[in-house]
Design a protein around this motif. Structure first.
Motif: not given
Length: 463
Positions: A60, A64, A307, A311
């Motif tokens: 992630y 990002k 999930s 995150f």
């Protein structure tokens, strides 16, 4: 990938998100028991393995901030604070030593016992047993399966991960008993239960600092047997479990005191301690049926809930790490600012515009939004520039540039001003300089590689 990112985002963060997934799974297991959706519990526990294995948090963060920009290494090295860097390295060394120690002291002992037990296997042809397995699972290749007798096991079991051996304590079973035994053990093989147990054991070894994982390994083993019971009775016995559990009960009465406890990568038919629970859940499954809707809902809840946690935790860890990094880097400016470095000016009409236009541009807009500071980690080809995107500065303000140039020669570190001229210093290794902005306009920060091979420059600039 830097050691610090590896430790935080792959080891610590995976351990955290996996543990949250396990605790959520235990909660969902209670819901499944309440609604008698027993069959979904073991798949839920196996699904938790993904959150210990797949580095969702690191993926992630990388997606990002981008895979090729300086912010992908947020916090790497903590260049401005040697104490923090050494502390992280100490944590890494402690983790490695602990992992090796537990492997040698604890699991090596279990492996030795397993090998001693394995050497007591007495193989036999078992062609009639192989024919029974083909009848149960006709699509599975059973040619490489081995059959043995072993007086040290307390009940029939299946050994191995990829090359399986079915071991019997004796061979004086009736044909009906043999079929039920093979139903159970072949189901373990087809579902790859031993592989799942071995993966879980490796996760426990890597995350030795997390005590919760030992409870997870125990639950995974227990629910694997319960799920196997239900699958066998559903697929082969038409839901009638009496004969099946009669066999388990008889085996539990035949256990001997000298029998070895089997390690985590062996699946056995019977465990006296768990027999009562297995009967209880079998009865509840028989009364309730499949409960497909509840099962699907529980699986989705586990995936989505875990999930989101992965995150969210990755964002918090990255934010805290970056804040600490920024504080240590800003403090360094007051100590290491090399204002004695001589400044050089290249007039606008002497700037090599073609070379400037071909420079590698690192878009700091992809970084985490910071009020004044931008971190970078640039790889600069030979005889070329790496530069930031343009930003607006007012006359009378300053631009602080601090970076470490990974090379033993001098290179240019500087800014390009609104009039097109370039202001730089010649620096090697640690270079820190405060540049004055004489006019209002668009400025760029750049590093110019003065040699033919690629170099790396990592640090920050304060706008």
């Amino acid at each position: 990938m830097n050691w610090i990112n590896f430790f935080f985002y792959v080891i610590v963060l995976n351990s955290l998100t996996g543990t949250v997934a396990y605790l959520l799974c235990k909660l969902l297991a209670l819901v499944a028991k309440k609604y008698n959706a027993i069959r979904i519990i073991y798949p839920l526990y196996r699904l938790v393995l993904l959150f210990y294995i797949v580095p969702l948090g690191y993926i992630y963060i990388r997606c990002k901030v981008g895979f090729f920009y300086g912010s992908a290494t947020i916090g790497d090295g903590f260049f401005g604070n040697l104490e923090i860097h050494l502390l992280i390295q100490l944590c890494l060394v402690t983790w490695i030593i602990g992992m090796i120690g537990i492997c040698v002291v604890y699991y090596a002992g279990k492996w030795k016992k397993y090998r001693i037990m394995y050497r007591n296997n007495l193989p036999f042809r078992g062609d009639e047993y192989r024919a029974i397995l083909r009848r149960f699972y006709p699509k599975k290749n059973w040619n490489r399966i081995r059959f043995c007798t072993n007086f040290t096991v307390d009940s029939p079991c299946v050994m191995g991960i990829f090359h399986h051996t079915i071991a019997f304590k004796t061979l004086n079973y009736s044909k009906e008993d043999i079929e039920i035994i093979l139903m159970h053990e072949s189901t373990h093989i087809v579902r790859k239960d031993n592989l799942g147990k071995k993966i879980a054991m490796v996760i426990v070894l890597i995350n030795w600092f997390n005590p919760v994982l030992r409870f997870y390994l125990k639950d995974l083993d227990a629910w694997g047997d319960i799920s196997c019971d239900i699958h066998v009775c559903s697929r082969f016995l038409g839901g009638h479990a009496r004969k099946y559990f009669d066999l388990l009960w008889r085996f539990s009465q035949m256990e001997e005191q000298y029998s070895e406890n089997l390690p985590a990568f062996v699946s056995k038919l019977n465990s006296e301690q768990s027999l009562g629970k297995r009967v209880e859940y079998m009865i509840r499954w028989q009364k309730a049926g499949k409960k497909t809707g509840v099962s699907v809902l529980l699986a989705l809840t586990l995936v989505i809930g875990s999930s989101v946690t992965a995150f969210a935790s990755s964002v918090q860890v990255a934010s805290q790490q970056n804040n600490l990094y920024c504080k240590t880097r800003v403090q360094e400016v007051d100590v290491v600012d090399n204002d004695d470095l001589q400044e050089y000016v290249i007039p606008a009409d002497q700037v090599d515009e073609e070379k400037w236009d071909n420079a590698i541009v690192y878009d700091d807009a992809l970084l985490e939004p910071l009020s004044i500071q931008r971190n970078f980690d640039w790889k600069i080809p030979g005889n070329n520039f790496a530069r930031s995107v343009g930003f607006i500065k007012k006359a009378g303000s300053t631009i602080v540039v601090s970076c470490y140039v990974y090379d033993d020669r001098y290179h240019h570190v500087g800014i390009r001003r609104p009039d097109g001229s370039m202001l730089y210093v010649n620096g090697m290794h640690q270079v820190t300089k405060t540049f004055n902005c004489e006019t209002t306009g668009t400025y760029y920060v750049y590093v110019e590689n003065m040699r033919s091979k690629q170099i790396r420059a990592a640090g920050y600039f304060i706008k």
